[in-house]
Design an enzyme around this catalytic site. Structure first.
Site, PDB file in Angstrom:
ATOM      1  N   ILE A   1       5.695  -5.467   8.060  1.00  0.00           N
ATOM      2  CA  ILE A   1       5.545  -4.379   9.127  1.00  0.00           C
ATOM      3  C   ILE A   1       5.244  -3.083   8.170  1.00  0.00           C
ATOM      4  O   ILE A   1       5.428  -3.097   6.994  1.00  0.00           O
ATOM      5  CB  ILE A   1       6.909  -4.085   9.821  1.00  0.00           C
ATOM      6  CG1 ILE A   1       7.977  -3.914   8.913  1.00  0.00           C
ATOM      7  CG2 ILE A   1       6.860  -5.115  10.701  1.00  0.00           C
ATOM      8  CD1 ILE A   1       9.329  -3.486   9.633  1.00  0.00           C
TER       9      ILE A   1
ATOM     10  N   LYS B   1      -3.550   2.451  -2.307  1.00  0.00           N
ATOM     11  CA  LYS B   1      -2.916   3.264  -1.511  1.00  0.00           C
ATOM     12  C   LYS B   1      -4.086   3.640  -0.360  1.00  0.00           C
ATOM     13  O   LYS B   1      -5.118   3.289  -0.558  1.00  0.00           O
ATOM     14  CB  LYS B   1      -3.121   4.688  -2.401  1.00  0.00           C
ATOM     15  CG  LYS B   1      -2.861   6.045  -1.658  1.00  0.00           C
ATOM     16  CD  LYS B   1      -1.342   5.978  -0.941  1.00  0.00           C
ATOM     17  CE  LYS B   1      -1.500   7.146   0.327  1.00  0.00           C
ATOM     18  NZ  LYS B   1       0.011   7.071   1.219  1.00  0.00           N
ATOM     19  N   GLY B   2      -3.543   3.787   0.886  1.00  0.00           N
ATOM     20  CA  GLY B   2      -4.569   4.070   1.853  1.00  0.00           C
ATOM     21  C   GLY B   2      -5.358   5.004   1.611  1.00  0.00           C
ATOM     22  O   GLY B   2      -5.384   6.048   1.273  1.00  0.00           O
TER      23      GLY B   2
ATOM     24  N   GLY C   1       1.699  11.158   4.145  1.00  0.00           N
ATOM     25  CA  GLY C   1       0.394  11.606   4.968  1.00  0.00           C
ATOM     26  C   GLY C   1      -0.750  11.355   4.292  1.00  0.00           C
ATOM     27  O   GLY C   1      -1.723  12.070   4.570  1.00  0.00           O
ATOM     28  N   LEU C   2      -1.115  10.099   3.964  1.00  0.00           N
ATOM     29  CA  LEU C   2      -2.316   9.548   3.287  1.00  0.00           C
ATOM     30  C   LEU C   2      -3.217  10.454   2.462  1.00  0.00           C
ATOM     31  O   LEU C   2      -4.319  10.531   2.503  1.00  0.00           O
ATOM     32  CB  LEU C   2      -3.103   9.172   4.628  1.00  0.00           C
ATOM     33  CG  LEU C   2      -2.820   8.153   5.547  1.00  0.00           C
ATOM     34  CD1 LEU C   2      -3.807   7.979   6.998  1.00  0.00           C
ATOM     35  CD2 LEU C   2      -2.878   6.788   4.675  1.00  0.00           C
TER      36      LEU C   2
ATOM     37  N   CYS D   1      -0.294   3.949  10.090  1.00  0.00           N
ATOM     38  CA  CYS D   1       0.512   4.916   9.457  1.00  0.00           C
ATOM     39  C   CYS D   1       0.804   6.091  10.486  1.00  0.00           C
ATOM     40  O   CYS D   1       0.304   6.752  11.251  1.00  0.00           O
ATOM     41  CB  CYS D   1      -0.708   5.852   8.705  1.00  0.00           C
ATOM     42  SG  CYS D   1       0.195   6.884   8.001  1.00  0.00           S
TER      43      CYS D   1
ATOM     44  N   SER E   1       0.755  -1.231   0.061  1.00  0.00           N
ATOM     45  CA  SER E   1      -0.103   0.051   0.006  1.00  0.00           C
ATOM     46  C   SER E   1       0.783   1.334  -0.180  1.00  0.00           C
ATOM     47  O   SER E   1       1.753   1.149   0.842  1.00  0.00           O
ATOM     48  CB  SER E   1      -0.863   0.148   1.310  1.00  0.00           C
ATOM     49  OG  SER E   1      -1.598   1.160   1.289  1.00  0.00           O
TER      50      SER E   1
HETATM   51  C1  FMN Z   1       5.618   6.289  -0.174  1.00  0.00           C
HETATM   52  C2  FMN Z   1       4.779   5.304   0.656  1.00  0.00           C
HETATM   53  C3  FMN Z   1       3.520   5.249   1.147  1.00  0.00           C
HETATM   54  C4  FMN Z   1       3.026   4.280   2.102  1.00  0.00           C
HETATM   55  N1  FMN Z   1       1.891   4.603   2.308  1.00  0.00           N
HETATM   56  C5  FMN Z   1       0.965   3.563   2.900  1.00  0.00           C
HETATM   57  C6  FMN Z   1      -0.662   3.423   2.985  1.00  0.00           C
HETATM   58  O1  FMN Z   1      -1.037   4.524   2.392  1.00  0.00           O
HETATM   59  N2  FMN Z   1      -1.059   2.441   3.890  1.00  0.00           N
HETATM   60  C7  FMN Z   1      -0.209   1.403   4.420  1.00  0.00           C
HETATM   61  O2  FMN Z   1      -0.621   0.690   4.924  1.00  0.00           O
HETATM   62  N3  FMN Z   1       1.257   1.730   4.235  1.00  0.00           N
HETATM   63  C8  FMN Z   1       1.957   2.559   3.396  1.00  0.00           C
HETATM   64  N4  FMN Z   1       3.211   2.554   3.197  1.00  0.00           N
HETATM   65  C9  FMN Z   1       3.862   1.451   4.008  1.00  0.00           C
HETATM   66  C10 FMN Z   1       4.069   0.326   2.993  1.00  0.00           C
HETATM   67  O3  FMN Z   1       3.022  -0.196   2.399  1.00  0.00           O
HETATM   68  C11 FMN Z   1       5.186  -0.612   3.460  1.00  0.00           C
HETATM   69  O4  FMN Z   1       4.399  -1.290   4.955  1.00  0.00           O
HETATM   70  C12 FMN Z   1       6.355  -0.319   4.213  1.00  0.00           C
HETATM   71  O5  FMN Z   1       6.876   0.777   3.055  1.00  0.00           O
HETATM   72  C13 FMN Z   1       7.381  -1.246   4.238  1.00  0.00           C
HETATM   73  O6  FMN Z   1       7.583  -2.149   3.061  1.00  0.00           O
HETATM   74  P1  FMN Z   1       8.679  -1.759   1.829  1.00  0.00           P
HETATM   75  O7  FMN Z   1      10.111  -1.739   2.612  1.00  0.00           O
HETATM   76  O8  FMN Z   1       8.589  -3.058   1.074  1.00  0.00           O
HETATM   77  O9  FMN Z   1       8.322  -0.489   1.300  1.00  0.00           O
HETATM   78  C14 FMN Z   1       3.704   3.432   2.430  1.00  0.00           C
HETATM   79  C15 FMN Z   1       5.015   3.468   2.250  1.00  0.00           C
HETATM   80  C16 FMN Z   1       5.779   4.296   1.249  1.00  0.00           C
HETATM   81  C17 FMN Z   1       7.256   3.877   1.068  1.00  0.00           C
END
Ligand code: FMN
Ligand code: FAD
Ligand code: FAD
Ligand code: FMN
Ligand code: FES
Ligand code: FES
Lengths: 303, 256, 303, 256
Positions: free
Chosen positions: A190, A45-46, A72-73, A129, A21
């Site tokens: 996580i 996306k959240g 920030g969502l 978040c 996400s």
């Molecule tokens: C730019 C960005 C936006 C994110 N937005 C959300 C979100 O909207 N909702 C959510 O549950 N996690 C969000 N995350 C977290 C990711 O889904 C994920 O949990 C986290 O980045 C760890 O995984 P990764 O190291 O593979 O990126 C976001 C991460 C990034 C980098």
């Protein structure tokens, strides 16, 4: 040829790789590179009940082997999602997971209800978040909070429900157990670790939000540990993520106990990373005569 | 296909100033897709994030970049040599308008903001002027390229060591033009935009922001824009820009 | 010339750089490279009441921009330290900090008492070692635990007392406040984040202890955030550490709110890292006409 | 000064097998300090941990390393070329005994365990034999170097494609010797140690362990050893080794 299919909470995935996400939007941008059907699923996306503008820029900072974000969502709200994004995405041949965040339990329940009547395949409850006060993290820190919000949403949610957990806690496996007790069908972990960078020239935090969420390879060992602990604690499937950037990482995450995994930040380094991960994973299974990818789950042999 | 990844062999590397160099790469897949003012995301081995770099020149099967060393990533990039290859994601974003109908265009660049304008200047078919600002004579880049593109070139330097002694706006004030394309530091863009607004001349500005995906998926590269109704929202430099009509930029950068 | 001196809890340091516990032993090995007097201080390898054998190997694993360790407090015991290590180290012209870990509050108190009668300059209460059950981490997770153990040790400790905090908690600043309330003179943070790696060839955890502590540049953004939060919460000095590898990191850590900083894993990458960090820091201060390094502390201007 | 850092220009690089190469570096500061069987910690750009590599050859102002590509770090190391420089911390640990008084020595190496023995073999002045084991003929390294050092060389290969078909211990059994120096995989070392113990011949083994500091400060590279009283404790490969009397190694590697 190895069978790459997995089933999480009754939802069949063509393979265990899910776009994380917030890193793949609603899929459109990456559909330029390859059909989204190559991915097992996409966590959108959240989304929140109402449109949210997001945080002021800068929202991105680089760190050693990682990044901080404080988006920030920013999102167009659940109605826009249902109307504009979901119909297109649902036609791409991949599992669609709606990631929802809220200010109040009522927000979450309201969204869960609307999404229950939609063609979404699964709901991911984002109570982790770190970048907005109203992003649900207040529900995600304590076991009571997790149990409470999960139980409430469960009542309104007819779709399989996955709870996404925050790593900024003392014992994530306890929070996973709380989610399980309250009726979650799966947990994903996580979310990002809270971090900060300061520009020593301006003496300003690099991110306008001061702090942001750390993701990418830097957090991978923390994610593996948390998935391992959680997989021992709960019976529901654990979806592992955090820093996966190559097929070896994916194997490691599954051996630690993940039934499926998500890939996020790696999309930024290489938009083709998911394709390469799946190719490597499949070759690995074939080379080792592993018939089903599910056989990897929890295969670590602790000392 | 709007954009893609290509592994691009480096064909030429040229040092332009002490800290600015030019790279020409072979990009038979990407070059035909590219337009002036678009940018690339160049992968830096060992770094999680790619580096956004404007496309300065477009050949039939080549792309040219002009890069300033600012930190570790651009330092590493400066060390590539012909024979090495770069992993490039391009072309990204919306460039400058393709056909500008106006008669007289001015291209206003400051420092490392100069390269992105070269393509647009080359493509413009009317009467064209370039106003290029630098710290000093030693920092001047691409002046000959703009001349070769058919521009009348005005230089401005902070220390007066070449051309006008002062800011680019000091030169711009003295010129007549029907459209303006600008790229450079935020205060410069803001001043240029104000000057154009006063004269009611359309002005296009190329913006920068820290990026992750570069394609519009992560919402990282937010920049505050005005809606037609005057309210503000966060658009995204990589997808909605990097070139925007100056009138849409909320220079105060705060969303209510 | 900038004044590099800092004073932490009444102890004067020639400069704000302290070698982190467990990474510099008792100083002897790095005295081969340069006189230890170039360092502001040294925090000795964690010591326990009795000798400890440590964990079985492998004890070290590499991760993206970091390392995991599970040394498990191998040490010769407090008496050996007092007899064999301290006299030599105390002559090297650097502040000597004894890092102590225990199984029970009595262990801690007993050690604090013995060390109070020694020539040690300061005591660092390690209640955050993630690698041994008996390493005090049980006291370090909850505020009550931190407050309790700090208060008990305080009664037996005549030396300045610094409490070293674990980052594996929901809100480290609350634990810092608990330590402060119980009489700590300073806090140091962060100890290592718990992590895990799995060798996909053998399917064994790389570390024999299964999990280990993550340190190095990967954790730097987490450490900066935690120091920033803690510096806002407590009045006692905060000593910042976690991933510092160059002088820019040191400046960033101090701007975030640290009064001094520790360097650990960077010794492994480059034994001369501390010398380079101090040189860079001093040049930075001179170039910016900053008269005292203490002026950096808390100098970040949040948005 | 026992050890230090030196930035060492690479003088020569030679490919020995598909995945093993030899590097000779200029090390005027470190080479005079080095003894056979000691090792170096070589910095790999972008990696937090240095890589421990045995010193295979010591010149008046040069050091030689023979390295097998095993993972990312050794892969990167394999890409250095004459003209590049390496950041080397050396010489570390205790090598093989300097003067071995015994008359007949045998040097038993397996695979990438062969290089550390070359220095000790060269230095030994008595009657010397080398038993070198490899996967296959293609994997053989340094056989000529051992001959040049005055050794009678026996090869053993897993597939019989060169020398004895089988394990080095198969050859060792047939030989008479008064002291043994061994380096290679743990099962090989254990078997060699057992054979020597049976014959009551002193045996020196060079051990490996994952390392952080390399100098004895971090206690990372633990290996279980016997005390004279038969109890076990964790010694450290970097400081107490890497060469140990085989009789001190607790092969079960568990401390009670
Ligand atoms: C730019 C960005 C936006 C994110 N937005 C959300 C979100 O909207 N909702 C959510 O549950 N996690 C969000 N995350 C977290 C990711 O889904 C994920 O949990 C986290 O980045 C760890 O995984 P990764 O190291 O593979 O990126 C976001 C991460 C990034 C980098
Ligand atoms: C659309 C666009 C076009 C650009 N075109 C050019 C160009 O043609 N030539 C050129 O030399 N530079 C250009 N830049 C700026 C260039 O991207 C940065 O100088 C570069 O990213 C700095 O990387 P670094 O590793 O050297 O610096 P560091 O400061 O170490 O980088 C740290 C992080 O911050 C990001 N960052 C730092 N400065 C900027 C910046 N000004 N804009 C966006 N991200 C930044 C980096 O990408 C990286 O993620 C452009 C930027 C954008 C957004
Ligand atoms: C005292 C000593 C002497 C050595 N001499 C040589 C030599 O002369 N030639 C040679 O080719 N190899 C030698 N090795 C082994 C060499 O250190 C490893 O092959 C190398 O560290 C692998 O690094 P990598 O990044 O390629 O592999 P990775 O598996 O990616 O490395 C990951 C981490 O594990 C460590 N690691 C992996 N394998 C080993 C190992 N066998 N021993 C210690 N650490 C390991 C790495 O150093 C690194 O920290 C020696 C090891 C020791 C301890
Ligand atoms: C090998 C190793 C051993 C350690 N042993 C101790 C210890 O005995 N006591 C302690 O308080 N911290 C110990 N630590 C933690 C460090 O002191 C420090 O808190 C941590 O490594 C983060 O800092 P760094 O990233 O600069 O290394 C150890 C760390 C490492 C890497
Ligand atoms: S960089 Fe991801 S949306 Fe612009
Ligand atoms: S590697 Fe640090 S003690 Fe051996």
């Amino acid at each position: 040829m190895a069978d790459m299919r997995v089933n999480i909470a009754g939802v069949p995935f063509a393979n265990p790789l899910i776009g994380a996400s917030g890193t793949v939007g609603f899929g459109r941008e990456y559909a330029q590179f390859y059909p989204l059907s190559v991915l097992g699923g996409i966590s959108c996306k959240g989304i929140t009940l109402e449109e949210r503008p997001g945080n002021p820029p800068p929202r991105i900072a680089e760190t050693p082997s990682g990044i901080l974000n404080s988006v920030g969502l920013q999102n167009p709200g659940v109605e826009h999602f249902l109307r504009e994004d979901l119909p297109w995405l649902k036609q791409q041949g991949t599992v669609v997971i709606a990631n929802i965040a809220g200010r109040t339990p009522e927000d979450y329940c309201d969204m869960a209800e609307r999404l229950s009547d939609s063609i979404v395949d699964m709901i991911e409850l984002n109570i982790s978040c770190p970048n907005v006060k109203a992003g649900g993290v207040q529900f995600g820190v304590t076991c009571e909070g997790v149990e409470n919000i999960t139980a409430q949403v469960r009542k309104h949610c007819k779709k399989p429900l996955m709870v996404k957990l925050s790593p900024n806690v003392a014992d994530i496996s306890e929070n996973a157990a709380a989610a399980e007790a309250a009726g979650a069908d799966a947990v994903s972990l996580i979310n990002t670790l809270t971090g900060m960078r300061i520009d020593i020239r301006t003496r300003r935090p690099v991110l306008h939000n001061n702090t942001g969420g750390l993701s990418g390879p830097a957090v991978f060992p923390v994610a593996v540990r948390m998935v391992w602990q959680t997989a021992h604690r709960v019976k529901i499937p654990v979806v592992g993520l955090g820093g996966i950037s190559c097929w070896q990482d994916a194997v490691e995450m599954m051996l630690a106990g993940a039934s499926a995994f998500q890939v996020g930040t790696a999309f930024f380094t290489d938009p083709y990373a998911p394709v390469k991960i799946l190719k490597g994973l499949e070759e690995y299974l074939n080379n080792h005569s592993i018939a089903n990818v599910t056989e990897l789950t929890g295969g670590v042999r602790p000392w | 296909m709007k954009y893609d990844i290509e592994i691009c062999p480096v064909l030429a590397r040229q040092q332009l100033t002490a800290d600015i160099f030019s790279l020409t790469v072979s990009a038979p897949k990407l070059a035909p897709l590219a337009k002036a003012g678009q940018f690339a995301q160049i992968r830096i081995p060992g770094k999680v994030l790619r580096r956004p770099i404007s496309i300065c020149g477009i050949g039939p099967d080549t792309l040219r970049f002009v890069v300033q060393v600012r930190g570790e990533g651009t330092q590493q990039l400066s060390e590539v040599r012909p024979g090495d290859s770069l992993d490039i994601l391009a072309p990204l974003g919306n460039g400058f308008p393709q056909q500008m109908a106006e008669k007289r265009a001015v291209f206003v660049g400051g420092g490392i903001g100069v390269p992105p304008l070269l393509g647009a200047a080359t493509a413009f078919s009317g009467e064209k002027t370039a106003v290029l600002g630098f710290r000093s004579r030693e920092a001047v880049i691409l002046a000959d390229d703009f001349t070769a593109a058919g521009c009348r070139v005005h230089l401005a330097t902070d220390d007066g060591s070449a051309g006008f002694h002062g800011l680019v706006t000091g030169v711009l004030q003295t010129l007549s033009f029907d459209v303006c394309c600008a790229c450079g530091p935020l205060p410069m863009l803001r001043a240029v935009a104000a000057l154009c607004a006063e004269r009611k001349v359309p002005c296009w500005v190329s913006m920068e922001q820290r990026m992750a995906c570069g394609v519009g998926a992560c919402l990282g590269c937010a920049t505050a824009l005005y809606r037609p109704d005057g309210s503000q929202y966060y658009g995204h430099v990589c997808k909605d820009g990097p070139v925007f009509p100056a009138s849409r930029i909320a220079w105060e950068q705060g969303v209510q």
